[in-house]
Design a protein around this motif. Structure first.
Motif, PDB file in Angstrom:
ATOM      1  N   GLU A  63       0.827  -1.202   0.000  1.00 20.04           N
ATOM      2  CA  GLU A  63       0.000   0.000   0.000  1.00 20.04           C
ATOM      3  C   GLU A  63       0.864   1.255   0.000  1.00 20.04           C
ATOM      4  N   GLU A  64       1.933   1.254   0.801  1.00 15.47           N
ATOM      5  CA  GLU A  64       2.829   2.407   0.808  1.00 15.47           C
ATOM      6  C   GLU A  64       3.564   2.552  -0.507  1.00 15.47           C
ATOM      7  N   TRP A  65       3.871   1.436  -1.138  1.00 19.98           N
ATOM      8  CA  TRP A  65       4.527   1.489  -2.444  1.00 19.98           C
ATOM      9  C   TRP A  65       3.619   2.129  -3.490  1.00 19.98           C
ATOM     10  N   ALA A  66       2.328   1.769  -3.460  1.00 18.37           N
ATOM     11  CA  ALA A  66       1.393   2.264  -4.466  1.00 18.37           C
ATOM     12  C   ALA A  66       0.748   3.584  -4.087  1.00 18.37           C
ATOM     13  N   ALA A  67       1.073   4.141  -2.914  1.00 15.59           N
ATOM     14  CA  ALA A  67       0.423   5.364  -2.456  1.00 15.59           C
ATOM     15  C   ALA A  67       0.800   6.544  -3.343  1.00 15.59           C
ATOM     16  N   VAL A  68      -0.163   7.433  -3.555  1.00 12.66           N
ATOM     17  CA  VAL A  68       0.055   8.672  -4.304  1.00 12.66           C
ATOM     18  C   VAL A  68      -0.427   9.835  -3.432  1.00 12.66           C
ATOM     19  N   PRO A  69       0.439  10.781  -3.080  1.00 12.73           N
ATOM     20  CA  PRO A  69       1.865  10.861  -3.431  1.00 12.73           C
ATOM     21  C   PRO A  69       2.698   9.817  -2.679  1.00 12.73           C
ATOM     22  N   THR A  70       3.860   9.525  -3.244  1.00 13.17           N
ATOM     23  CA  THR A  70       4.708   8.484  -2.693  1.00 13.17           C
ATOM     24  C   THR A  70       5.286   8.896  -1.341  1.00 13.17           C
TER      25      THR A  70
END
Length: 301
Positions: A63-70
């Motif tokens: 989830e943190e990898w795919a979060a926007v913004p990173t």
């Protein structure tokens, strides 16, 4: 009796060249050195930045990898990604395949390149200069240009899904490493070679007993570079080797997936961090030889 008076020695003569005075003030020199250090620090951040980003990605959740913004820093470090990287695939077996291929290739290509470089540096033959230019011109050819003909040739002689292509590539020498050894051997004094000839040594004994022991920094550098080339190669193992014989680079790229077939980027990042660790350790132990060989190989053209 005439008395001659001793006159004081002149402070300097007009016809003698004087050393130019250094008009650079200490504060200006300090500012110049500070600018150089700032530039080196900025370049270090640029080069080390991708590695730090990789390690931070290995500690994130999906989830943190795919979060926007990173998110740059993970909330909770996921050290389990490294254990999954070691257990989700047969990591040790693929690592041993990569180690065997890289060590075999690096050893063979280092010795063959040293022998060819010795020939270009010390032996006399008609057309040697033109042949050396032809050899250097092959460095301009991209590897991908010869990839398809190489695959067709190896498939027709039955060497696909074997490690023999890396053995043949190692025995064929590398133009860049040949140039490196040639520059180093050309700087060795001729007296050592003449003394060995007087003692009854042939060219083979001169190479192995005199020149090869003196070229330890270049040997280590050539082995380090060729080991890195083979260890980090993806295209050749993916094209020539099957699933059982392939290397770690191919396995990391293709086989970290969840039960639905979706890739696991954080586990791939953890595996990639483990993948680059051996090369970093080798370079840290061998960097002084690397620097010494770069300096010594450029002494004489």
């Amino acid at each position: 009796m005439q008395t001659v008076k001793n006159s004081p020695a002149p402070a300097g003569r007009a016809d003698m060249p004087q050393a130019p005075a250094d008009h650079t003030s200490p504060p200006r020199r300090r500012r110049s050195a500070g600018s150089v250090y700032v530039l080196l620090l900025a370049l270090s951040v640029i080069f080390v930045g991708p590695l730090i980003w990789l390690l931070l990605a290995a500690l994130k959740t999906r989830e943190e990898w795919a979060a926007v913004p990173t998110k740059i820093l993970p909330e909770h470090a996921q050290w389990s990604n490294f254990s999954h990287a070691l257990t989700d695939i047969n990591f040790p077996a693929y690592a041993l395949n990569s180690l065997f291929l890289a060590t075999t290739y690096a050893t063979l290509i280092t010795l063959s390149s040293a022998a060819v470089g010795f020939g270009f540096a010390r032996l006399r033959a008609p057309g040697k200069g033109a042949l050396f230019l032809v050899l250097l011109s092959t460095m301009m050819l991209p590897q991908v240009l010869t990839l398809l003909p190489t695959y067709v040739m190896f498939s027709r002689i039955g060497l696909v899904n074997t490690y023999w292509p890396w053995v043949l590539w190692g025995l064929a020498a590398s133009p860049f490493l040949v140039f490196l050894f040639r520059q180093f051997f050309a700087a060795i004094p001729r007296e050592l070679e003449d003394a060995a000839i007087i003692d009854g040594c042939g060219w083979g004994r001169i190479f192995f007993r005199v020149f090869l022991p003196l070229s330890r920094p270049v040997l280590i550098t050539a082995f380090l570079l060729s080991f890195t080339w083979s260890w980090g190669d993806y295209i050749a193992p993916a094209l020539l080797l099957d699933v059982d014989h392939t290397t770690l680079s191919v396995a990391i790229t293709a086989w970290y997936q969840d039960p639905h077939g979706n890739p696991l980027p954080t586990v791939q990042a953890a595996a990639a961090g483990l993948y680059v660790l051996p090369v970093l350790l080798i370079f840290l132990f061998a960097q002084r030889y690397f620097v010494r060989s770069v300096v010594s190989s450029g002494v004489k053209g």
